[in-house]
Design a protein around this motif. Structure first.
Motif, mmCIF file in Angstrom:
data_model
loop_
_atom_site.group_PDB
_atom_site.id
_atom_site.type_symbol
_atom_site.label_atom_id
_atom_site.label_comp_id
_atom_site.label_asym_id
_atom_site.label_seq_id
_atom_site.Cartn_x
_atom_site.Cartn_y
_atom_site.Cartn_z
ATOM 1 N N CYS A 85 0.820 -1.210 0.000
ATOM 2 C CA CYS A 85 0.000 0.000 0.000
ATOM 3 C C CYS A 85 0.857 1.265 0.000
ATOM 4 O O CYS A 85 0.515 2.247 -0.665
ATOM 5 N N ILE A 86 1.979 1.214 0.689
ATOM 6 C CA ILE A 86 2.920 2.343 0.653
ATOM 7 C C ILE A 86 3.466 2.510 -0.767
ATOM 8 O O ILE A 86 3.540 3.621 -1.289
ATOM 9 N N ALA A 87 3.828 1.387 -1.397
ATOM 10 C CA ALA A 87 4.342 1.437 -2.772
ATOM 11 C C ALA A 87 3.283 1.987 -3.724
ATOM 12 O O ALA A 87 3.587 2.781 -4.626
ATOM 13 N N GLY A 115 -9.504 -0.417 7.172
ATOM 14 C CA GLY A 115 -9.361 0.649 8.167
ATOM 15 C C GLY A 115 -8.026 0.580 8.881
ATOM 16 O O GLY A 115 -7.423 1.608 9.191
ATOM 17 N N LEU A 116 -7.568 -0.644 9.155
ATOM 18 C CA LEU A 116 -6.224 -0.825 9.730
ATOM 19 C C LEU A 116 -5.176 -0.231 8.796
ATOM 20 O O LEU A 116 -4.322 0.555 9.225
ATOM 21 N N ILE A 117 -5.255 -0.581 7.521
ATOM 22 C CA ILE A 117 -4.281 -0.073 6.554
ATOM 23 C C ILE A 117 -4.364 1.449 6.464
ATOM 24 O O ILE A 117 -3.340 2.136 6.453
ATOM 25 N N ALA A 118 -5.585 1.987 6.413
ATOM 26 C CA ALA A 118 -5.734 3.445 6.325
ATOM 27 C C ALA A 118 -5.116 4.132 7.543
ATOM 28 O O ALA A 118 -4.464 5.171 7.407
ATOM 29 N N ALA A 119 -5.271 3.545 8.730
ATOM 30 C CA ALA A 119 -4.674 4.124 9.937
ATOM 31 C C ALA A 119 -3.148 4.090 9.866
ATOM 32 O O ALA A 119 -2.476 5.076 10.184
ATOM 33 N N VAL A 120 -2.612 2.972 9.420
ATOM 34 C CA VAL A 120 -1.153 2.849 9.288
ATOM 35 C C VAL A 120 -0.643 3.817 8.223
ATOM 36 O O VAL A 120 0.373 4.498 8.413
ATOM 37 N N MET A 141 -9.917 -2.617 12.083
ATOM 38 C CA MET A 141 -9.312 -3.754 12.779
ATOM 39 C C MET A 141 -8.027 -3.238 13.423
ATOM 40 O O MET A 141 -6.989 -3.173 12.778
ATOM 41 N N LEU A 142 -8.091 -2.857 14.698
ATOM 42 C CA LEU A 142 -6.940 -2.175 15.298
ATOM 43 C C LEU A 142 -6.312 -2.885 16.492
ATOM 44 O O LEU A 142 -5.179 -2.591 16.836
ATOM 45 N N SER A 143 -7.034 -3.772 17.136
ATOM 46 C CA SER A 143 -6.540 -4.351 18.379
ATOM 47 C C SER A 143 -6.176 -5.815 18.197
ATOM 48 O O SER A 143 -7.024 -6.644 17.856
ATOM 49 N N TYR A 144 -4.922 -6.143 18.435
ATOM 50 C CA TYR A 144 -4.425 -7.505 18.203
ATOM 51 C C TYR A 144 -5.068 -8.542 19.109
ATOM 52 O O TYR A 144 -5.447 -9.609 18.673
ATOM 53 N N LEU A 145 -5.210 -8.259 20.374
ATOM 54 C CA LEU A 145 -5.740 -9.247 21.313
ATOM 55 C C LEU A 145 -7.131 -8.861 21.797
ATOM 56 O O LEU A 145 -7.420 -7.683 21.965
ATOM 57 N N PRO A 146 -7.985 -9.854 22.026
ATOM 58 C CA PRO A 146 -9.353 -9.554 22.484
ATOM 59 C C PRO A 146 -9.387 -9.152 23.950
ATOM 60 O O PRO A 146 -9.852 -9.889 24.802
#
Length: 196
Positions: A85-87, A115-120, A141-146
């Motif tokens: 996505c950066i490329a 949304g995760l990608i957009a945030a990054v 999708m932002l949080s790795y652990l529940p």
């Protein structure tokens, strides 16, 4: 279009939707870069279309919409999809003139993994001095652990249970990557200095 990958492994397909010629305003148009959902494991840039995303319809004749076929896990773990996505963004900005877009009028967004990608990407742009108008994160999708309130409140959700979300994250990255802001944006908060 295709952008060269950052790691030299090939090219990244980019789908560009231009407004119909009869409706296109004069001059350079804003660029809206959207990233597809799918838990970083499945999905396609072709899943994003003007007809499927109501909020995007407002831009369909006033902006150029681009989507990225980023590599998916588990075959391509973090950071492959983010790097793609950066490329793609780099390629689009380098070719702004040919695409008829204003490189100083860029917005991005996505749903879930998108949304995760957009945030990054939002954070990446701030760090690189790339001006962004905004980033729109639909149920990111932002949080790795529940372990947060949202995970607990919706633990019985049929579509995306904590077990399913944990599976997506484990396919996408190693647990130690969760502390990397390029993988899991909250690890790098605060987002001081980034656009809304």
């Amino acid at each position: 279009l295709s952008a060269p990958s950052r790691d030299g492994s090939g090219t990244i397909p980019i789908h560009v939707l231009q407004p119909p010629a009869a409706e296109r305003p004069k001059g350079k148009l804003p660029l809206v870069l959207m990233f597809h959902a799918g838990g970083m494991v499945h999905g396609s840039a072709r899943d994003i279309s003007v007809s499927r995303l109501g909020p995007i319809q407002a831009f369909s004749s006033r902006a150029v919409l681009a989507t990225v076929e980023y590599r998916l896990a588990p075959q391509h773990k973090f950071p492959a999809g983010i790097d793609d996505c950066i490329a793609a963004l780099t390629f689009l900005l380098e070719n702004a003139e040919a695409l008829g877009v204003d490189r100083n009028n860029v917005s991005m967004g996505g749903c879930s993994a998108g949304g995760l990608i957009a945030a990054v990407m939002h954070r990446h742009c701030a760090e690189q001095g790339i001006p962004l108008r905004c980033a729109v994160l639909f149920a990111p999708m932002l949080s790795y652990l529940p372990a947060n309130d949202s995970w607990r409140e919706f633990r019985h959700a049929k579509l995306l249970s904590p077990e399913r979300m944990t599976w997506f994250w484990r396919c996408y990255c190693a647990p130690e990557d969760a502390s990397n802001a390029k993988c899991c944006p909250p690890a790098g908060l605060p987002l001081r200095g980034v656009s809304p």
